[in-house]
Design an enzyme around this catalytic site. Structure first.
Site, PDB file in Angstrom:
ATOM      1  N   ARG A  41       0.841  -1.072  -0.036  1.00 47.82           N
ATOM      2  CA  ARG A  41       0.086   0.009   0.116  1.00 47.82           C
ATOM      3  C   ARG A  41       1.110   1.242  -0.112  1.00 47.82           C
ATOM      4  NH1 ARG A  41      -2.405   3.319   4.098  1.00 47.82           N
ATOM      5  NH2 ARG A  41      -4.476   4.039   3.770  1.00 47.82           N
ATOM      6  N   SER A 111     -12.814  -3.137   2.418  1.00 48.28           N
ATOM      7  CA  SER A 111     -12.888  -2.389   3.763  1.00 48.28           C
ATOM      8  C   SER A 111     -14.315  -2.401   4.347  1.00 48.28           C
ATOM      9  CB  SER A 111     -12.168  -1.133   3.629  1.00 48.28           C
ATOM     10  OG  SER A 111     -10.917  -1.438   3.317  1.00 48.28           O
ATOM     11  N   LYS A 143      -4.021   6.434   9.769  1.00 51.26           N
ATOM     12  CA  LYS A 143      -4.837   6.879   8.734  1.00 51.26           C
ATOM     13  C   LYS A 143      -5.769   7.638   9.557  1.00 51.26           C
ATOM     14  CE  LYS A 143      -8.122   5.026   5.203  1.00 51.26           C
ATOM     15  NZ  LYS A 143      -8.816   3.981   4.668  1.00 51.26           N
TER      16      LYS A 143
HETATM   17  N1  TZP Z   1      -7.533   1.237   7.205  1.00 49.23           N
HETATM   18  C1  TZP Z   1      -8.225   1.497   8.450  1.00 49.23           C
HETATM   19  S1  TZP Z   1      -6.998   2.099   9.993  1.00 49.23           S
HETATM   20  C2  TZP Z   1      -5.571   1.768   8.700  1.00 49.23           C
HETATM   21  C3  TZP Z   1      -5.864   1.578   7.554  1.00 49.23           C
HETATM   22  C4  TZP Z   1      -5.236   1.401   6.244  1.00 49.23           C
HETATM   23  C5  TZP Z   1      -4.393   2.228   9.200  1.00 49.23           C
HETATM   24  C6  TZP Z   1      -3.626   1.179  10.385  1.00 49.23           C
HETATM   25  O1  TZP Z   1      -2.400   1.638  10.755  1.00 49.23           O
HETATM   26  P1  TZP Z   1      -1.962   1.133  12.049  1.00 49.23           P
HETATM   27  O2  TZP Z   1      -0.558   1.891  12.043  1.00 49.23           O
HETATM   28  O3  TZP Z   1      -1.610  -0.330  11.976  1.00 49.23           O
HETATM   29  O4  TZP Z   1      -2.723   1.909  12.946  1.00 49.23           O
END
Ligand code: TZP
Ligand code: MG
Length: 221
Positions: A41, A111, A143
């Site tokens: 990603r 998702s 995110k």
């Molecule tokens: N989708 C929902 S939260 C997220 C994504 C891509 C990011 C999660 O990142 P982390 O660092 O594991 O909290």
């Protein structure tokens, strides 16, 4: 045949958090530590860069055919590189269109953060979506626009409904080694992390700590 899915510890890569290390080096170490699925990603990469990144990660996994490789969003890149799966969000290409491009043999992830979003997947013909990514479990700086936190109880409810509909389930958002057991205990098939591995000084050790927490959480179910 669509490959069997082991999403137990699912790493979503982040190029900036991995830097200055190449993403492929972080992936190699993380897989040695127990990551079972990898999703490439990179929201800032061009398609050309994403293809090169995907191929670099694929090369790093050449001796690990047991590890599934996914690409986020980019169906074209996934098909060109020949990876196992594509993961799309609610605002990306619709899952039915992605499935039409992918054919029957690759995996499709989607998702979901609410029952209404799960309904989108449930309305599709069986076999369109293989895996739903449920989140965010907790809010996360990785995110910031991911929506409101579901918490473990929210994840448990969505995961039960998703499993009843025949989907594999993973949970994402704010998960680290201290919280992975609690997430695994919700009954999801896997735990997704970005920063807990990509930002770790030692991604191999970080993956090992996450795996043992997941094992503990599964036993506590
Ligand atoms: N989708 C929902 S939260 C997220 C994504 C891509 C990011 C999660 O990142 P982390 O660092 O594991 O909290
Ligand atoms: Mg997306």
């Amino acid at each position: 045949m669509r490959r069997p899915l082991d999403p137990t510890l699912y790493l979503v890569t982040d190029t900036a958090l991995s830097a200055p290390r190449p993403v492929a080096d972080v992936v190699r170490a993380a897989v040695a530590g127990g990551v079972t699925t990898v999703q490439v990603r990179d929201k800032t990469a061009s398609r050309r860069e994403l293809l090169a990144l995907t191929r670099a990660v694929q090369a790093a996994l050449a001796d690990r055919p047991d590890v599934a490789l996914w690409v986020n969003d980019a169906v074209d890149v996934a098909l060109l590189a020949g990876v196992h799966g594509v993961h799309v969000g609610q605002d990306d290409l619709p899952p039915a269109e992605v499935r039409a491009l992918l054919g029957p043999d690759r995996l499709l992830g989607f998702s979901v953060s609410s029952v209404a979003e799960l309904d989108v997947a449930r309305a599709l013909p069986a076999g369109t979506v293989d895996l739903v990514g449920i989140g965010p479990v907790w809010t996360t700086p990785t995110k910031p626009d991911a929506g409101s936190a579901l918490g473990p109880d929210g994840v448990r409810g969505l995961a039960e409904a998703a499993r009843a509909a025949g989907f594999g389930t993973v949970a994402i958002g704010g998960v680290d080694a201290d919280r992975a057991a609690e997430v695994a205990a919700t009954g999801v098939d896997g735990v997704c992390v970005v920063s807990a591995i990509c930002a770790a000084a030692d991604p191999d050790a970080a993956a090992r700590a996450l795996r043992s927490a997941i094992d503990r959480g599964r036993l506590a179910q």
